[in-house]
Design an enzyme around this catalytic site. Structure first.
Site, PDB file in Angstrom:
ATOM      1  N   SER A  74       0.836  -1.210   0.000  1.00 23.12           N
ATOM      2  CA  SER A  74       0.000   0.000   0.000  1.00 23.12           C
ATOM      3  C   SER A  74       0.865   1.252   0.000  1.00 23.12           C
ATOM      4  O   SER A  74       1.991   1.254   0.506  1.00 23.12           O
ATOM      5  CB  SER A  74      -0.887  -0.002   1.250  1.00 23.12           C
ATOM      6  OG  SER A  74      -1.510   1.242   1.441  1.00 23.12           O
ATOM      7  N   TYR A 110      -2.201   0.366  10.070  1.00 24.77           N
ATOM      8  CA  TYR A 110      -2.377  -0.319   8.790  1.00 24.77           C
ATOM      9  C   TYR A 110      -1.097  -0.216   7.950  1.00 24.77           C
ATOM     10  O   TYR A 110      -0.611  -1.213   7.413  1.00 24.77           O
ATOM     11  CB  TYR A 110      -3.556   0.287   8.035  1.00 24.77           C
ATOM     12  CG  TYR A 110      -3.674  -0.167   6.602  1.00 24.77           C
ATOM     13  CD1 TYR A 110      -4.108  -1.455   6.297  1.00 24.77           C
ATOM     14  CD2 TYR A 110      -3.346   0.685   5.548  1.00 24.77           C
ATOM     15  CE1 TYR A 110      -4.214  -1.881   4.983  1.00 24.77           C
ATOM     16  CE2 TYR A 110      -3.450   0.267   4.226  1.00 24.77           C
ATOM     17  CZ  TYR A 110      -3.882  -1.015   3.946  1.00 24.77           C
ATOM     18  OH  TYR A 110      -3.979  -1.438   2.642  1.00 24.77           O
TER      19      TYR A 110
END
Length: 325
Positions: A127, A152
């Site tokens: 990501s 995250y």
């Protein structure tokens, strides 16, 4: 070719499955169908995929190694596209345990499975969140990524480190893809473009974080799938590397201001939104921008869909779907 695809009922996973099937691959899809967002949406995606004779679905938890091994036993898998993860920057603040189970334990189990199956290549989802507090733009794969601003993002950086260790220790060909704000039809209800559409439809105010002073490298899902498939086919080159692990930015290389997104959604929904301007949310970043020169050169990745066209396609799908009653 038989491809194991994790997160098959997810947004990117669904579109990737369609891309693999369209080119003649067989797909074994795995998903745990958790309730982070509407399971009806996930079932709707699966219904489309299961109509294809070369798609097989197994519900399984990646964090449960025995169940995972049983799910793929005897399937003849030669490559893996590992997209399953607990998504969402903001939710990671509320429920970090879910990210440990899915993004850390699950990812480690997938690496062990890839080694056991002796697959030719595994592509996995990273990501843009790994760039964290990086202030240099555009974000390049060589930039430092040791300052995550969200849990995250920390789990995704950990995924890359675990993958690199497996590649070094076992010669396992692995590729990580740093996705940048993926959007499009059949998307995720927790993403801004969907939330804005829903709020406008209900004539409810939308929240604009950091008073609108934010920008994102929005990437249309079809462009992302082209990057996933190109990376999957790159395993021969990876096998020739000293450490067969490579990371690529998969973005649009064309950041847009948040208010541009708002105006395009308003245009598509045919109504101006009532806006509530608020401060920056914890765990978020002000801007993202992908340097995709490595992916252009090595994968021949070339995104083609501008934000205006992509949002038009999303809104068209959204207004015609059962999720916009």
């Amino acid at each position: 070719m038989v491809v194991l695809l994790t997160g098959a009922a997810g947004f990117i996973g669904f579109h990737t499955a369609k891309g693999l099937l369209a080119r003649g691959d067989k797909v074994v899809g795995i998903d745990n169908l958790n309730a982070y967002y509407s399971t009806d949406l996930k079932q709707g995606r699966l219904k489309q995929l299961e109509s294809h004779p070369d798609f097989t679905f197994v519900q399984a938890e990646l964090a449960e190694a025995d169940a995972l091994a049983k799910a793929v036993d005897g399937k003849g898998i030669s490559r893996i596209v590992h997209l399953a993860a607990q998504a969402g920057v903001r939710y990671s603040i509320e429920n970090p345990a879910a990210y440990v189970a899915s993004n850390l334990v699950g990812h480690a189990n997938m690496l062990a499975l890839a080694q056991k199956l002796e697959v030719r290549h595994m592509v996995y989802a990273s990501s843009s969140s790994v760039y964290g507090g990086n202030r240099k733009t555009p974000f390049s794969e060589g930039d430092m990524t040791d300052d995550p601003v969200s849990f995250y993002g920390a789990t995704k950086k950990s995924n890359e480190l675990l993958a690199n260790s497996y590649a070094r220790l076992y010669g396992l060909p692995l590729t990580g893809l740093r996705f940048f704000t993926v959007y499009g039809p059949w998307g995720r209800p927790d993403m801004a473009y969907w939330i804005f559409s829903e709020k406008i439809r209900r004539q409810e105010p939308i929240r604009i974080f950091n008073n609108g002073r934010m920008g994102r490298d929005f990437t249309y899902v079809d462009d992302v799938v082209s990057g996933v498939l190109a990376a999957l086919d790159k395993s021969a080159v990876l096998s020739g590397m000293a450490v067969p692990h490579r990371v690529y930015n998969i973005g649009n290389d064309h950041p847009e201001e948040l208010m541009s997104l708002v105006h395009l959604v308003e245009k598509g929904m045919g109504r101006e939104a009532e806006k509530e301007y608020t401060e920056m949310q914890k765990g978020d970043v002000v801007h993202t921008w992908a340097d995709i020169s490595r992916a252009r050169s090595e994968l021949r990745y070339s995104p083609t869909v501008p934000l205006e066209e992509g949002i038009e396609e999303f809104v068209k799908w959204y207004r015609a779907s059962s999720f916009c009653p």
